[in-house]
Scaffold this motif. Structure first.
Motif, PDB file in Angstrom:
ATOM      1  N   LEU A   1      28.907 -56.202   7.039  1.00 17.50           N
ATOM      2  CA  LEU A   1      28.223 -56.089   8.334  1.00 17.50           C
ATOM      3  C   LEU A   1      26.935 -56.909   8.323  1.00 17.50           C
ATOM      4  O   LEU A   1      26.605 -57.580   9.304  1.00 17.50           O
ATOM      5  CB  LEU A   1      27.904 -54.631   8.662  1.00 17.50           C
ATOM      6  N   VAL A   2      26.207 -56.847   7.210  1.00 16.80           N
ATOM      7  CA  VAL A   2      24.971 -57.622   7.082  1.00 16.80           C
ATOM      8  C   VAL A   2      25.299 -59.115   7.088  1.00 16.80           C
ATOM      9  O   VAL A   2      24.621 -59.907   7.746  1.00 16.80           O
ATOM     10  CB  VAL A   2      24.181 -57.217   5.813  1.00 16.80           C
ATOM     11  N   ASP A   3      26.371 -59.502   6.381  1.00 23.79           N
ATOM     12  CA  ASP A   3      26.800 -60.913   6.391  1.00 23.79           C
ATOM     13  C   ASP A   3      27.050 -61.381   7.821  1.00 23.79           C
ATOM     14  O   ASP A   3      26.613 -62.450   8.234  1.00 23.79           O
ATOM     15  CB  ASP A   3      28.104 -61.094   5.593  1.00 23.79           C
ATOM     16  N   ARG A   4      27.783 -60.577   8.575  1.00 24.19           N
ATOM     17  CA  ARG A   4      28.131 -60.942   9.952  1.00 24.19           C
ATOM     18  C   ARG A   4      26.880 -61.033  10.829  1.00 24.19           C
ATOM     19  O   ARG A   4      26.782 -61.901  11.694  1.00 24.19           O
ATOM     20  CB  ARG A   4      29.105 -59.910  10.517  1.00 24.19           C
TER      21      ARG A   4
ATOM     22  N   THR B   1      35.143 -64.791   8.768  1.00 23.91           N
ATOM     23  CA  THR B   1      35.256 -63.625   7.884  1.00 23.91           C
ATOM     24  C   THR B   1      36.077 -63.941   6.641  1.00 23.91           C
ATOM     25  O   THR B   1      35.721 -63.554   5.544  1.00 23.91           O
ATOM     26  CB  THR B   1      35.909 -62.448   8.636  1.00 23.91           C
ATOM     27  N   ALA B   2      37.162 -64.672   6.790  1.00 25.04           N
ATOM     28  CA  ALA B   2      38.044 -64.973   5.646  1.00 25.04           C
ATOM     29  C   ALA B   2      37.286 -65.724   4.560  1.00 25.04           C
ATOM     30  O   ALA B   2      37.461 -65.472   3.370  1.00 25.04           O
ATOM     31  CB  ALA B   2      39.244 -65.788   6.099  1.00 25.04           C
ATOM     32  N   ASP B   3      36.406 -66.663   4.942  1.00 24.93           N
ATOM     33  CA  ASP B   3      35.616 -67.423   3.955  1.00 24.93           C
ATOM     34  C   ASP B   3      34.717 -66.486   3.165  1.00 24.93           C
ATOM     35  O   ASP B   3      34.558 -66.648   1.967  1.00 24.93           O
ATOM     36  CB  ASP B   3      34.746 -68.467   4.651  1.00 24.93           C
ATOM     37  N   ARG B   4      34.135 -65.525   3.848  1.00 23.82           N
ATOM     38  CA  ARG B   4      33.213 -64.634   3.182  1.00 23.82           C
ATOM     39  C   ARG B   4      33.926 -63.724   2.190  1.00 23.82           C
ATOM     40  O   ARG B   4      33.410 -63.422   1.150  1.00 23.82           O
ATOM     41  CB  ARG B   4      32.486 -63.768   4.204  1.00 23.82           C
ATOM     42  N   GLN B   5      35.132 -63.309   2.560  1.00 26.65           N
ATOM     43  CA  GLN B   5      35.825 -62.350   1.703  1.00 26.65           C
ATOM     44  C   GLN B   5      36.507 -63.032   0.523  1.00 26.65           C
ATOM     45  O   GLN B   5      36.801 -62.408  -0.465  1.00 26.65           O
ATOM     46  CB  GLN B   5      36.838 -61.575   2.516  1.00 26.65           C
ATOM     47  N   CYS B   6      36.754 -64.339   0.633  1.00 29.83           N
ATOM     48  CA  CYS B   6      37.449 -65.021  -0.450  1.00 29.83           C
ATOM     49  C   CYS B   6      36.818 -66.386  -0.684  1.00 29.83           C
ATOM     50  O   CYS B   6      37.433 -67.412  -0.457  1.00 29.83           O
ATOM     51  CB  CYS B   6      38.933 -65.146  -0.110  1.00 29.83           C
ATOM     52  N   ASP B   7      35.564 -66.358  -1.109  1.00 25.96           N
ATOM     53  CA  ASP B   7      34.866 -67.634  -1.250  1.00 25.96           C
ATOM     54  C   ASP B   7      35.306 -68.390  -2.523  1.00 25.96           C
ATOM     55  O   ASP B   7      34.931 -69.526  -2.732  1.00 25.96           O
ATOM     56  CB  ASP B   7      33.335 -67.436  -1.232  1.00 25.96           C
TER      57      ASP B   7
END
Length: 193
Positions: free
Chosen positions: A174-177, A185-191
């Motif tokens: 949530l803070v990332d967003r 979102t996909a980039d953040r979860q699987c960088d």
């Protein structure tokens, strides 16, 4: 009698807040009414109606006060640190007994029809404003209070009320967003992919 500025008001508010938080754990939410709160708190119904207007207004005030007490706005030295710590603490408390009070408040709001919410919006601005101002002074790019509400607080409450409450560690997304709304979102979860 002599008026003591702040003295009686603070005592009335504390007595009513305590009565509400005690009653929430003891009885079905439909039985949480201003007459019941008046009886428990020892504060006259007329005083409660004059100060808060409705059960909805009263419950919103109690939720805001409880959240401010259990999840104070931190000062970690960075906006991300402040937001991550706040979100994790708030998530933990909203998943517990405070969540019951939040749910009761939401139901009360729905039953009471539309409300302005001006008072609680002002309270949130007063609460989060200093954190956002500190971030701006450090050269960071803080979100608006409205974005903080929409992207951080609203999902916390939504999950607590209608889904599985977020675990404190889940709040980082949530803070990332909030801080980087354009990042997929996909980039953040699987960088590392």
């Amino acid at each position: 009698g002599l008026k003591r500025p702040g003295g009686r008001t603070a005592r009335v508010r504390a007595a009513v807040q305590t009565a509400v938080t005690d009653l929430v754990g003891e009885q079905p939410w439909r039985e949480l009414t201003i007459p019941v709160i008046a009886q428990r708190s020892g504060v006259h119904q007329a005083t409660i109606y004059r100060r808060w207007g409705t059960i909805s207004g009263l419950l919103n005030d109690v939720v805001a006060e409880q959240l401010a007490r259990v999840a104070p706005v931190p000062d970690t030295g960075s906006l991300r640190g402040d937001l991550e710590r706040y979100a994790a603490e708030a998530a933990g408390h909203v998943a517990g007994p405070l969540g019951t009070l939040v749910l009761r408040t939401a139901m009360s709001d729905l039953e009471g029809g539309p409300r302005t919410g001006d008072e609680s919006a002002v309270a949130r601005t007063r609460r989060f404003g200093p954190m956002l101002e500190r971030a701006a002074a450090r050269g960071e790019h803080p979100p608006t209070v409205a974005d903080l509400e929409d992207l951080l607080l609203a999902p916390l409450y939504f999950h607590a009320l209608f889904s599985v409450p977020l675990r404190p560690e889940d709040t980082i997304r949530l803070v990332d967003r909030l801080l980087d709304p354009h990042q997929p979102t996909a980039d953040r979860q699987c960088d590392r992919c």
